[in-house]
Design a protein around this motif. Structure first.
Motif, PDB file in Angstrom:
ATOM      1  N   SER A  65     -17.431  -4.156  -6.994  1.00  7.78           N
ATOM      2  CA  SER A  65     -16.092  -3.987  -6.265  1.00  7.78           C
ATOM      3  C   SER A  65     -15.463  -5.100  -5.679  1.00  7.78           C
ATOM      4  O   SER A  65     -14.440  -5.123  -5.584  1.00  7.78           O
ATOM      5  CB  SER A  65     -16.539  -2.848  -5.083  1.00  7.78           C
ATOM      6  N   ASN A  69     -12.029  -6.612  -6.488  1.00 11.19           N
ATOM      7  CA  ASN A  69     -10.881  -6.958  -5.420  1.00 11.19           C
ATOM      8  C   ASN A  69     -10.621  -8.456  -5.540  1.00 11.19           C
ATOM      9  O   ASN A  69      -9.192  -8.504  -5.165  1.00 11.19           O
ATOM     10  CB  ASN A  69     -11.806  -6.857  -4.024  1.00 11.19           C
ATOM     11  N   TRP A  72      -7.948  -9.019  -8.224  1.00 12.74           N
ATOM     12  CA  TRP A  72      -6.451  -8.332  -7.736  1.00 12.74           C
ATOM     13  C   TRP A  72      -5.960  -9.292  -6.684  1.00 12.74           C
ATOM     14  O   TRP A  72      -4.700  -9.300  -6.579  1.00 12.74           O
ATOM     15  CB  TRP A  72      -6.623  -6.916  -7.401  1.00 12.74           C
ATOM     16  N   ASP A  73      -6.747  -9.645  -5.625  1.00 12.87           N
ATOM     17  CA  ASP A  73      -6.145 -10.317  -4.572  1.00 12.87           C
ATOM     18  C   ASP A  73      -6.018 -11.940  -4.624  1.00 12.87           C
ATOM     19  O   ASP A  73      -5.907 -12.440  -3.557  1.00 12.87           O
ATOM     20  CB  ASP A  73      -6.834  -9.807  -3.411  1.00 12.87           C
ATOM     21  N   TYR A 132     -12.225   1.292  -3.555  1.00  8.80           N
ATOM     22  CA  TYR A 132     -12.301   0.072  -3.321  1.00  8.80           C
ATOM     23  C   TYR A 132     -11.348  -0.877  -3.900  1.00  8.80           C
ATOM     24  O   TYR A 132     -10.567  -1.335  -3.348  1.00  8.80           O
ATOM     25  CB  TYR A 132     -13.496  -0.784  -2.941  1.00  8.80           C
ATOM     26  N   ALA A 133     -11.573  -0.724  -5.323  1.00  4.58           N
ATOM     27  CA  ALA A 133     -10.809  -1.645  -6.112  1.00  4.58           C
ATOM     28  C   ALA A 133      -9.218  -0.954  -6.586  1.00  4.58           C
ATOM     29  O   ALA A 133      -8.456  -1.947  -6.472  1.00  4.58           O
ATOM     30  CB  ALA A 133     -11.283  -1.769  -7.777  1.00  4.58           C
ATOM     31  N   TYR A 136      -7.981   1.059  -2.303  1.00  2.00           N
ATOM     32  CA  TYR A 136      -7.896   0.121  -1.133  1.00  2.00           C
ATOM     33  C   TYR A 136      -7.133  -0.934  -1.611  1.00  2.00           C
ATOM     34  O   TYR A 136      -6.005  -1.436  -1.308  1.00  2.00           O
ATOM     35  CB  TYR A 136      -8.973  -0.362  -0.599  1.00  2.00           C
ATOM     36  N   SER A 137      -7.408  -1.855  -2.736  1.00  2.00           N
ATOM     37  CA  SER A 137      -6.964  -3.259  -2.881  1.00  2.00           C
ATOM     38  C   SER A 137      -5.583  -3.120  -3.687  1.00  2.00           C
ATOM     39  O   SER A 137      -4.747  -3.818  -3.382  1.00  2.00           O
ATOM     40  CB  SER A 137      -8.144  -3.700  -4.192  1.00  2.00           C
ATOM     41  N   LYS A 141      -3.676  -1.952   0.466  1.00  2.00           N
ATOM     42  CA  LYS A 141      -3.700  -3.395   1.352  1.00  2.00           C
ATOM     43  C   LYS A 141      -2.229  -3.553   1.275  1.00  2.00           C
ATOM     44  O   LYS A 141      -1.986  -4.241   2.449  1.00  2.00           O
ATOM     45  CB  LYS A 141      -4.796  -3.988   0.475  1.00  2.00           C
ATOM     46  N   ASN A 147      -4.250   0.537   5.890  1.00  2.00           N
ATOM     47  CA  ASN A 147      -4.999  -0.009   4.952  1.00  2.00           C
ATOM     48  C   ASN A 147      -6.590  -0.023   5.310  1.00  2.00           C
ATOM     49  O   ASN A 147      -7.623   0.276   4.260  1.00  2.00           O
ATOM     50  CB  ASN A 147      -4.630  -1.314   4.310  1.00  2.00           C
TER      51      ASN A 147
END
Length: 308
Positions: A65, A69, A72-73, A132-133, A136-137, A141, A147
């Motif tokens: 996860s 994350n 992506w971020d 999570y991935a 959320y992400s 977010k 978020n």
């Protein structure tokens, strides 16, 4: 050169430490701890080997996860002081390698957990990684100040997964463990957001401090802290609680509510390097709070197993 060879070469070139950093070791350690409590607080005994393997694969899933994350971020991480030295922004790992790494670990962890425990635990782990991935992400977010509130569920699942690995079911007690972390997460991260406000503003992340201001955030911290205190007392009188947990909860809740009230009452006229020292102290307190309460649950389970 094939993609597989390219990815393997990338791993060797970047070095193992960079890939380990993708797993977010500090977050993983919390996942391992809370999942372990879930396993040992469950009313069904688990063999040592199965327990160790289950926790290992839950940890790998948590790391997957984290890697997804960070993939992506990466653009956000590059703009924030707290995250700009992560492996992707600093060029140690390519985004593609991080994505492949995260996906591979996701599949491995879910399949392996299914093999050593049961389908429910594996399904919960798969959902946690997805939540999570993706939820959320990728969705929450960057779009909503909720978020952390909604996304906090991802961090609340590990004790439920541990409980499911032991029992093959989801009991009311594991839901209470979920609730403990779920309501702990917003005040914990909002305290961080108060003194990292400029980073989130610069990165365009709609934290509550950015969208609604610090004053609203301070009041929300107090509100969630009150709810958290109530839930902790509920855990204390449940089957997984007991006098040790209740005593710890009372002491910690007094400190938590005092800290939250101090944050709520504080204005923005303070200046200097210690301007947000109140928030930093509260942030550290929340870490001790969660660790101590889960340690108390573990101790209650150990005492119960020993027959005292």
């Amino acid at each position: 050169m094939s993609d597989t060879t390219s990815n393997a070469t990338g791993l060797l070139r970047s070095g193992l430490p960079s890939y380990l950093a993708l797993l977010k070791p500090r977050v993983m350690s919390l996942v391992i701890f809370t999942a372990t409590v879930g396993v040992f607080a469950a009313p069904v005994a688990v063999g040592p080997l199965n327990a160790i393997l289950s926790l290992l694969f839950i940890a790998i899933g948590a790391g997957a996860s984290g890697a997804l994350n960070m993939w992506w971020d990466a653009d956000i991480d590059a703009q924030m002081r707290r995250t700009r030295n992560r492996p992707i922004p600093n060029g140690q790992v390519t985004p593609r390698a991080a994505l492949v790494f995260g996906l591979a670990l996701s599949v491995l962890s879910v399949a392996a957990l299914w093999a050593v425990s049961n389908a429910l635990a594996a399904g919960l782990l798969a959902f946690t990684i997805f939540f999570y991935a993706v939820i959320y992400s990728m969705i929450l977010k960057r779009r909503t100040p909720q978020n952390i509130v909604i996304g906090g569920a991802a961090g609340a699942f590990p004790p439920m997964i541990g409980w499911a690995a032991a029992t093959g079911s989801v009991g009311i007690e594991s839901l209470m463990l979920f609730g403990l972390i779920f309501f702990w997460t917003p005040p914990h991260f909002w305290a961080l957001a108060l003194y990292m406000h400029d980073d989130y503003t610069r990165a365009g992340v709609p934290m509550l401090t950015v969208t609604h201001g610090r004053a609203v955030t301070r009041r929300r911290i107090l509100l969630y802290s009150v709810v958290l205190a109530v839930i902790s007392v509920g855990v204390g009188v449940s089957a997984i609680g007991g006098p040790i947990f209740l005593a710890a909860a009372v002491v910690l809740n007094v400190a938590l509510l005092r800290g939250a009230a101090a944050i709520s009452a504080r204005g923005e006229d303070a200046a200097g390097a210690d301007r947000y020292e109140t928030e930093r102290r509260f942030f550290r307190l929340t870490l001790y709070y969660l660790f101590t309460l889960f340690a108390a649950i573990w101790l209650e389970a150990a005492i119960g197993t020993a027959g005292f």
